[in-house]
Design an enzyme around this catalytic site. Sequence first.
Site, PDB file in Angstrom:
ATOM      1  N   GLU A 275     -61.549  28.785  28.973  1.00 25.07           N
ATOM      2  CA  GLU A 275     -62.222  29.008  29.768  1.00 25.07           C
ATOM      3  C   GLU A 275     -62.400  28.829  30.846  1.00 25.07           C
ATOM      4  OE1 GLU A 275     -66.069  27.375  28.472  1.00 25.07           O
ATOM      5  OE2 GLU A 275     -65.055  26.024  27.040  1.00 25.07           O
TER       6      GLU A 275
ATOM      7  N   ASN B 293     -65.436  33.300  28.570  1.00 34.63           N
ATOM      8  CA  ASN B 293     -64.651  32.553  27.774  1.00 34.63           C
ATOM      9  C   ASN B 293     -63.826  33.024  26.579  1.00 34.63           C
ATOM     10  OD1 ASN B 293     -64.403  31.023  24.960  1.00 34.63           O
ATOM     11  ND2 ASN B 293     -66.232  30.711  24.893  1.00 34.63           N
TER      12      ASN B 293
ATOM     13  N   THR C 247     -68.618  29.556  33.044  1.00 35.37           N
ATOM     14  CA  THR C 247     -67.905  29.949  33.040  1.00 35.37           C
ATOM     15  C   THR C 247     -66.757  31.261  31.859  1.00 35.37           C
ATOM     16  OG1 THR C 247     -67.229  29.015  30.831  1.00 35.37           O
ATOM     17  CG2 THR C 247     -66.203  28.073  32.867  1.00 35.37           C
TER      18      THR C 247
END
Length: 319
Positions: free
Chosen positions: A260, A214, A212
Amino acid sequence: MQRWRGLEDIPQDWGRSVVTIGSYDGVHRGHQLIIGRAVERARELGVPSVVVTFDPHPSEVVRPGSHPPLLAPHHRRAELMAHLGVDAVLILPFTSEFSKLSAADFVVKVLVDKLHAKLVVEGPNFRFGHKAAGNVEVLAELGRTYDYEVEVIDLRVRGEAGGGEPFSSTLTRRLVTEGDIEGAAEILGRPHRVEGVVVRGAQRGRELGYPTANVETLPHTAIPADGVYAGWLTADGERMPAAISVGTNPQFDGTERTVEAYAIDRVGLDLYGLHVAVDFLAYVRGMAKFDSIEDLLEAIGNDVKRSTELIEAYESRRD
């Protein structure tokens, strides 16, 4: 479109113009009526259109600590205004000294001396000047002295969002905070967006097979309620379908609230340090802590599948 930061940035030879003033956070559908009308009248009159807004939000200066969550940063508002045909945006630094200007002094200092207003377009609830003493009636009265006209536009658009309340930035913020991003999108006329720089996190998503981005969000950003959402991640001009997680990551006893975004089926993306945008399309589920990593992985797989379905259905409706 020209962008000015303060009165000193306005060109010395600036002529007459059509002006509208406001915070215009989110540039929602009510705002679009006012700004659109200002653009329309400017073209009719053969002069440029100018939007005047403020930074920081006036409430933070008048009542420190009361800064509302923002639906769009200034550069995003400027982009949206440019799409509406605005010729120039003036961002006025809102200081304690500036807040003490009387309504008349504000008109002279900004509208008359600098922008040479020919017409001012506002909503019916517009207030300005020290302690918000000025309203559209005061604005019109001063116009008779300083040779500009005032046009008042009813921006009280209503829809299903918020149970039929008039569209407003306040209502939009509430819906975003509650996780009703589809209601917020009805008011905005587009999905709610969060922006920021991609920073390094715990990298658990990468370990689980779902890396992901962030996103370290900009200050005072209006962030949706904790949960999983379908939407898009835009980086380097590329818009990618995404499954988005908002929350403290309870599975790993996290304490810091994060945003995220997993770019669905994208491999090898390196987004660290990039400024990205996350657009929220639909709520998928609430945040939860699972009994095992296997259960978590199953839930993530379902989230990605559901997000893909929602995005594809939305895009097919748009075609």
